[in-house]
Scaffold this motif. Sequence first.
Motif, PDB file in Angstrom:
ATOM      1  N   PHE A   1       0.861  -1.187   0.000  1.00 43.91           N
ATOM      2  CA  PHE A   1       0.000   0.000   0.000  1.00 43.91           C
ATOM      3  C   PHE A   1       0.895   1.234   0.000  1.00 43.91           C
ATOM      4  O   PHE A   1       2.106   1.148   0.202  1.00 43.91           O
ATOM      5  CB  PHE A   1      -0.944   0.024   1.213  1.00 43.91           C
ATOM      6  N   SER A   2       0.308   2.390  -0.241  1.00 45.51           N
ATOM      7  CA  SER A   2       1.055   3.650  -0.174  1.00 45.51           C
ATOM      8  C   SER A   2       0.200   4.693   0.521  1.00 45.51           C
ATOM      9  O   SER A   2      -1.035   4.623   0.497  1.00 45.51           O
ATOM     10  CB  SER A   2       1.459   4.126  -1.570  1.00 45.51           C
ATOM     11  N   ILE A   3       0.855   5.658   1.167  1.00 43.79           N
ATOM     12  CA  ILE A   3       0.171   6.727   1.891  1.00 43.79           C
ATOM     13  C   ILE A   3       0.709   8.067   1.415  1.00 43.79           C
ATOM     14  O   ILE A   3       1.923   8.296   1.426  1.00 43.79           O
ATOM     15  CB  ILE A   3       0.372   6.582   3.410  1.00 43.79           C
ATOM     16  N   LYS A   4      -0.194   8.935   0.993  1.00 43.69           N
ATOM     17  CA  LYS A   4       0.200  10.249   0.504  1.00 43.69           C
ATOM     18  C   LYS A   4       0.530  11.192   1.661  1.00 43.69           C
ATOM     19  O   LYS A   4       0.058  11.006   2.788  1.00 43.69           O
ATOM     20  CB  LYS A   4      -0.932  10.865  -0.333  1.00 43.69           C
ATOM     21  N   LYS A   5       1.290  12.200   1.360  1.00 43.34           N
ATOM     22  CA  LYS A   5       1.625  13.203   2.357  1.00 43.34           C
ATOM     23  C   LYS A   5       0.353  13.877   2.862  1.00 43.34           C
ATOM     24  O   LYS A   5      -0.525  14.241   2.095  1.00 43.34           O
ATOM     25  CB  LYS A   5       2.561  14.260   1.754  1.00 43.34           C
ATOM     26  N   GLY A   6       0.233  14.016   4.190  1.00 41.09           N
ATOM     27  CA  GLY A   6      -0.911  14.694   4.788  1.00 41.09           C
ATOM     28  C   GLY A   6      -2.079  13.799   5.134  1.00 41.09           C
ATOM     29  O   GLY A   6      -3.039  14.249   5.746  1.00 41.09           O
ATOM     30  N   GLU A   7      -2.026  12.509   4.774  1.00 41.71           N
ATOM     31  CA  GLU A   7      -3.116  11.595   5.114  1.00 41.71           C
ATOM     32  C   GLU A   7      -3.002  11.142   6.566  1.00 41.71           C
ATOM     33  O   GLU A   7      -1.907  11.001   7.111  1.00 41.71           O
ATOM     34  CB  GLU A   7      -3.084  10.351   4.218  1.00 41.71           C
ATOM     35  N   ILE A   8      -4.148  10.912   7.204  1.00 40.64           N
ATOM     36  CA  ILE A   8      -4.202  10.259   8.509  1.00 40.64           C
ATOM     37  C   ILE A   8      -4.867   8.911   8.288  1.00 40.64           C
ATOM     38  O   ILE A   8      -6.052   8.837   7.979  1.00 40.64           O
ATOM     39  CB  ILE A   8      -4.989  11.087   9.542  1.00 40.64           C
ATOM     40  N   VAL A   9      -4.088   7.845   8.402  1.00 39.52           N
ATOM     41  CA  VAL A   9      -4.554   6.501   8.034  1.00 39.52           C
ATOM     42  C   VAL A   9      -4.641   5.622   9.275  1.00 39.52           C
ATOM     43  O   VAL A   9      -3.687   5.485  10.036  1.00 39.52           O
ATOM     44  CB  VAL A   9      -3.608   5.859   7.001  1.00 39.52           C
ATOM     45  N   GLY A  10      -5.828   5.023   9.469  1.00 37.17           N
ATOM     46  CA  GLY A  10      -6.024   4.075  10.553  1.00 37.17           C
ATOM     47  C   GLY A  10      -5.658   2.680  10.096  1.00 37.17           C
ATOM     48  O   GLY A  10      -6.089   2.226   9.036  1.00 37.17           O
ATOM     49  N   PHE A  11      -4.848   1.983  10.900  1.00 37.22           N
ATOM     50  CA  PHE A  11      -4.376   0.639  10.585  1.00 37.22           C
ATOM     51  C   PHE A  11      -5.005  -0.305  11.605  1.00 37.22           C
ATOM     52  O   PHE A  11      -4.644  -0.290  12.784  1.00 37.22           O
ATOM     53  CB  PHE A  11      -2.853   0.605  10.656  1.00 37.22           C
ATOM     54  N   LEU A  12      -5.973  -1.101  11.161  1.00 37.78           N
ATOM     55  CA  LEU A  12      -6.774  -1.926  12.067  1.00 37.78           C
ATOM     56  C   LEU A  12      -6.542  -3.410  11.825  1.00 37.78           C
ATOM     57  O   LEU A  12      -6.188  -3.821  10.728  1.00 37.78           O
ATOM     58  CB  LEU A  12      -8.263  -1.625  11.868  1.00 37.78           C
ATOM     59  N   GLY A  13      -6.798  -4.184  12.856  1.00 42.77           N
ATOM     60  CA  GLY A  13      -6.708  -5.637  12.733  1.00 42.77           C
ATOM     61  C   GLY A  13      -6.806  -6.274  14.097  1.00 42.77           C
ATOM     62  O   GLY A  13      -6.538  -5.638  15.120  1.00 42.77           O
ATOM     63  N   PRO A  14      -7.195  -7.555  14.160  1.00 38.57           N
ATOM     64  CA  PRO A  14      -7.248  -8.266  15.450  1.00 38.57           C
ATOM     65  C   PRO A  14      -5.848  -8.395  16.043  1.00 38.57           C
ATOM     66  O   PRO A  14      -4.836  -8.159  15.372  1.00 38.57           O
ATOM     67  CB  PRO A  14      -7.806  -9.645  15.066  1.00 38.57           C
ATOM     68  N   ASN A  15      -5.789  -8.786  17.309  1.00 34.48           N
ATOM     69  CA  ASN A  15      -4.494  -9.068  17.927  1.00 34.48           C
ATOM     70  C   ASN A  15      -3.779 -10.158  17.138  1.00 34.48           C
ATOM     71  O   ASN A  15      -4.383 -11.158  16.756  1.00 34.48           O
ATOM     72  CB  ASN A  15      -4.684  -9.544  19.378  1.00 34.48           C
ATOM     73  N   GLY A  16      -2.499  -9.935  16.869  1.00 37.69           N
ATOM     74  CA  GLY A  16      -1.717 -10.916  16.126  1.00 37.69           C
ATOM     75  C   GLY A  16      -1.868 -10.837  14.629  1.00 37.69           C
ATOM     76  O   GLY A  16      -1.355 -11.703  13.904  1.00 37.69           O
ATOM     77  N   ALA A  17      -2.550  -9.789  14.133  1.00 35.63           N
ATOM     78  CA  ALA A  17      -2.777  -9.685  12.685  1.00 35.63           C
ATOM     79  C   ALA A  17      -1.543  -9.214  11.933  1.00 35.63           C
ATOM     80  O   ALA A  17      -1.456  -9.388  10.720  1.00 35.63           O
ATOM     81  CB  ALA A  17      -3.941  -8.739  12.400  1.00 35.63           C
ATOM     82  N   GLY A  18      -0.576  -8.580  12.632  1.00 39.99           N
ATOM     83  CA  GLY A  18       0.650  -8.119  11.983  1.00 39.99           C
ATOM     84  C   GLY A  18       0.850  -6.617  12.013  1.00 39.99           C
ATOM     85  O   GLY A  18       1.793  -6.103  11.402  1.00 39.99           O
ATOM     86  N   LYS A  19       0.006  -5.881  12.741  1.00 41.16           N
ATOM     87  CA  LYS A  19       0.078  -4.417  12.760  1.00 41.16           C
ATOM     88  C   LYS A  19       1.415  -3.921  13.320  1.00 41.16           C
ATOM     89  O   LYS A  19       2.114  -3.129  12.686  1.00 41.16           O
ATOM     90  CB  LYS A  19      -1.073  -3.826  13.581  1.00 41.16           C
TER      91      LYS A  19
END
Length: 299
Positions: free
Chosen positions: A23-41
């Motif tokens: 994935f890629s994130i542009k400058k100025g974005e606020i991105v939430g990274f979600l997943g269950p415990n142990g998902a790899g976050k």
Amino acid sequence: MSIEVNAISKSYGTQKALDNISFSIKKGEIVGFLGPNGAGKSTLMKILTTYITADEGSALVNGNDVSMQQKAVQKSIGYLPEHNPLYLDLYVKEYLEFNADVYKVPKSRIQEVIDLTGLTSESHKKIGQLSKGYRQRVGLANALLHNPEVLILDEPTTGLDPNQLVEIRNVIKNVGKDKTVFLSTHIMQEVEAICDRVIIINNGKIVTDKKLDKLISVEKEQIIEVEFDHKIEVELIAKIPNLQSFKNIHNTLWELTFLTDIDMRPTVFDFAHDNGLKTLQLNQKNKNLETLFREVTKE
């Protein structure tokens, strides 16, 4: 791009923590990274901060390769790990002065981050005397000390009470106005209040990556749970206007799904009346981010 992740994989023994993530994130974005415990976050965040290396793939932060240009990456990010490591015997200003020397930033920056994170009233205390909420503010102030372009925050509101949670949320939202923020959390309201975009990971794979407004509009299904006073045939229930799908939960209990912003409860009530039925219960269960999260991460 502020962050670029290309086919990243990481295993711990036989356990695959990340499986071909991109994935890629542009400058100025606020991105939430979600997943269950142990998902790899946390694993991915540690790779982006150069704390660990990936087995396969590549990642860039502000154009710098995390495996080849580690110092450049470290200078351009502010990192608040899940377990915020602090020197509890140091005073707040003393701790920030120590890190200002490490980052080689002017001492004037210390008061700036104290003001920015709302630490002014507590800045004369030892870190060990502070509440969990204020310790999180110290960690955030330290992450902002060298004015990084990218903030990587791993569970920044874990263990906070509702008041502290709102305070830290406002701090993050404020500093995110001119920075890229990559934020992991288990609190869905947090994402809905702060983030522009949501990436959901499950078993090391990305299962959702959408702008929050599009995610809510596309997934905004109105679900109505209705119980009639006696059993009815499928052919009859299918005649309800604007019905997208339906499911017989048990006997006289039905789950009806509509894709509309209009409250469909009056329509269901009218349907019952017109067909000689009584409604024993009629509940609306609109889909939200938490519902979607459960759907895409269930086994």
